[in-house]
Design an enzyme around this catalytic site. Structure first.
Site: not given
Ligand code: GTR
Length: 647
Positions: A250, A254, A341, A391
């Site tokens: 998540s 990044k 998302w 997720h």
């Protein structure tokens, strides 16, 4: 419809705009480079600067890393009787009086060899990653979180192990990897006003007031933390310094991507569900957008990024540029199908768009432009999968990361000496499309063609074709093998097969009638032997048990380098075999000499026709592929041979 965060993201594929991505191979002049050398020296540094300037902010400088007090080492036995060494160290990052510290937790498998290590930052402290009661409880600020038993911004005893599902230490150690982790909040508390309490102060960066457009934020600071932990990890005698893999989920996915872009010492980079500002293309208006993310998390990126809210198409880069920074190193990108998302398709398309950066090094990245089905990993130097579910970062994901690392970092040394191309076969989705140069012996059923096989007597085969599959017609003697009409010396061989529960699913790919890549119901057998699936029968057990249960399609890819013989038929150079089974490397350049099986078709059920086949084989090194009858109605499809030489 507003999403749970109050934004209005698009979740309709039909409403995704069309866009053109900026050319990530462009150098400072705007022209695309064409060679690996130009990429390294001009385009890559230029594109990295673009990412710094518009997305993550300037890179932070390296600082000396020192261990506070001593490294604590303990021998431990983890669940499942996995022996391990646990290390805990507090690292001081920098020499400044206000230099931050970070606590690193590291588990290592017990072995004499230096091991590859996965390094990830965590969201809730090291103690949350595993239930081991000896893990130091973090005293740092954390966001309140009932599920993680965090109260008044501090962890409690009940917080131990609450993120355990995200960190499968036991199974990764069993696969030979070390696991290292640290809490991201040690260097930047994850909140909009976290900056004054961050490591940025000790690095001389402004922490209050208006910031310059390219001032680094939390992601850049976390990436800096990862590099400093790497500084320490590579000093440990147990760690293979050339095989440290940076992983993140998540927002920390990044971060892992940015850390891997900035620091090429990371040997492999893994992004899990990193989404917007991570692996997903910003130009695709699907799921989280630049507007939403920079409004909710103003501290993550550099201020310039927020100015591209709702004008992503004007960004001088996109997230494929970030992925390209990893080339030629292996990259794993993982999505979850319910995690809309994070835009799974946008993450996949970003990998597709980054492919030219691997191509320039003569490597295949993904090797496909088609989004794979759920739970069907694809790719070669870029691994991509989209997992069932939401997720999260689960054991399934970790195993796919380890699969890629196994193939690329650990055992992968293609037989360069023979001058053949690298052998990284694509094993998903099934059926696999035959590559150029492959001679299909039996197809995938889409275009029915007579099988290119004869019986052992040289006549037509009695195996049946049912629903596009070729089924072993087993006889009492278990010697009704079939013999390919295509002959070869060195070759890549591909076969898809499904075992039946009868007679333990026994069959095999009998190369030249001498060397058998075993097919056998070996699902779950531990440890697998040199007679289990994945073995070169009686020569070498598989490196891992990659066998699937009966009734499922499985896939073998084999690189077979035939032994060389003198005119008297004596082996003067052993043969060797590299084999992949169901996405796992099971044989890695295993050498072999004279055949060992008492059942070769030249001894068992031999015919005149086969006597001629063996004579030619011993004289020229050229022979057929046999599919074995061993008493079980194994199904085959998509069997091909790609000869490597023309003797
Ligand atoms: C979400 C954010 C995502 C992702 C995620 C996480 O709130 O919108 O970009 O980073 O947090 O880090 O869990």
């Amino acid at each position: 419809m507003p999403d749970c965060y109050g934004g209005e993201p698009n979740h309709d594929e039909a409403a995704v705009r069309t866009f053109t991505l900026p050319d990530m191979l462009a150098g400072p002049s705007g022209a695309a480079v064409a060679t690996a050398e130009e990429w390294r020296t001009t385009a890559r540094p230029h594109q990295l600067q673009v990412l710094e300037k518009f997305v993550y902010g300037r890179q932070l400088p390296a600082v000396p890393v020192t261990v506070v007090a001593t490294v604590e080492r303990a021998d431990v036995t983890l669940a499942g009787d996995v022996p391990a060494v646990r290390l805990q160290a507090t690292l001081r990052l920098g020499a400044a009086a206000d230099a931050p510290t970070t606590d690193v937790l590291l588990y290592l498998p017990k072995t004499e060899e230096r091991v590859p290590v996965f390094l990830n930052l965590n969201f809730r402290g090291n103690h949350a990653e595993h239930a081991d009661p000896e893990i130091r409880l973090s005293t740092a600020w954390m966001p309140d979180d009932k599920a993680a038993a965090i109260e008044n911004h501090r962890a409690t005893e009940a917080s131990r192990g609450t993120s355990n599902a995200r960190w499968p230490v036991e199974s990764m150690l069993s696969r030979g990897y070390g696991m290292a982790t640290a809490y991201c909040g040690d260097v930047f508390p994850d909140r909009a006003d976290g900056r004054p309490a961050s490591a940025l102060k000790s690095l001389g960066r402004p922490v209050e007031g208006a910031l310059a457009a390219d001032e680094p934020g939390a992601i850049a600071t976390w990436a800096w933390q990862l590099s400093r932990i790497l500084d320490w990890l590579i000093t440990l005698p147990e760690v293979d310094p050339a095989k440290v893999i940076v992983v993140g989920h998540s927002r920390l996915g990044k971060t892992a991507l940015w850390a891997g872009a900035c620091d090429e010492r990371f040997a492999m980079v893994v992004s899990n569900n990193s989404g917007c500002g991570g692996a997903a293309l910003s130009r695709r208006n699907f799921g989280e957008t630049v507007a939403v993310i920079t409004a909710r998390f103003p501290h993550w990126f550099c201020p310039a990024f927020a100015t591209y809210a709702d004008r992503e198409v004007e960004l001088p880069c996109d997230q494929h540029t970030l992925l390209a920074m990893v080339a030629p190193r292996p990259l794993s990108v993982a999505s979850a199908v319910e995690d809309r998302w994070a835009d799974p398709r946008g993450e996949f398309l970003s990998c597709v768009a980054a492919e030219p950066a691997w191509k320039i090094f003569g490597l295949t990245g993904l090797g496909t432009q088609e989004m794979p089905a759920v739970d069907t990993p694809v790719g070669q130097t870029i691994g991509y999968h989209v997992r069932t579910g939401r997720h999260e970062m689960l054991a399934y994901d970790w195993h796919r990361f380890a699969d890629l690392a196994d193939r690329t970092l650990r055992m992968q040394s293609p037989p360069q000496a023979d001058g053949y191309p690298a052998f990284h076969p694509l094993q998903a989705p099934l059926p696999v499309l035959p590559p150029p140069g492959a001679i299909v012996l039996f197809g995938d059923g889409s275009e029915p063609q007579p099988p290119k096989f004869t019986s052992m007597a040289g006549g037509p085969i009695t195996w049946k074709v049912t629903d596009g599959t070729l089924v072993v017609n087993t006889t009492e003697q278990h010697a009704n093998h079939i013999v390919s009409t295509v002959l070869f010396r060195d070759a890549d061989i591909h076969a898809e097969f499904m075992t039946s529960p009868e007679a333990k699913g026994n069959s095999g790919l009998y190369i030249h009638g001498h060397y058998e890549l075993q097919i056998y119901d070996s699902f779950g057998v531990q440890p697998p032997t040199d007679q289990d699936e994945g073995s070169l029968y009686r020569f070498g057990k598989p490196t891992v048990n990659a066998s699937l249960p009966t009734g499922q399609w499985q896939v073998y890819d084999i690189r077979f380098i035939a032994p060389r013989r003198d005119t008297a038929g004596k082996i003067v150079k052993p043969g060797n075999v590299t084999a992949w089974l169901n996405g796992r490397l099971v044989q890695n350049e295993l050498t072999f000499t004279e055949p060992r099986s008492p059942y070769t078709p030249y001894k068992h059920g031999v015919t005149d026709s086969l006597r001629g086949v063996e004579k030619r084989l011993l004289e020229t090194g050229v022979g057929p592929l046999f599919l074995q009858d061993h008493g079980s109605p194994t199904k085959y499809r998509n069997v091909w041979i790609k000869p490597l030489d023309a003797p």
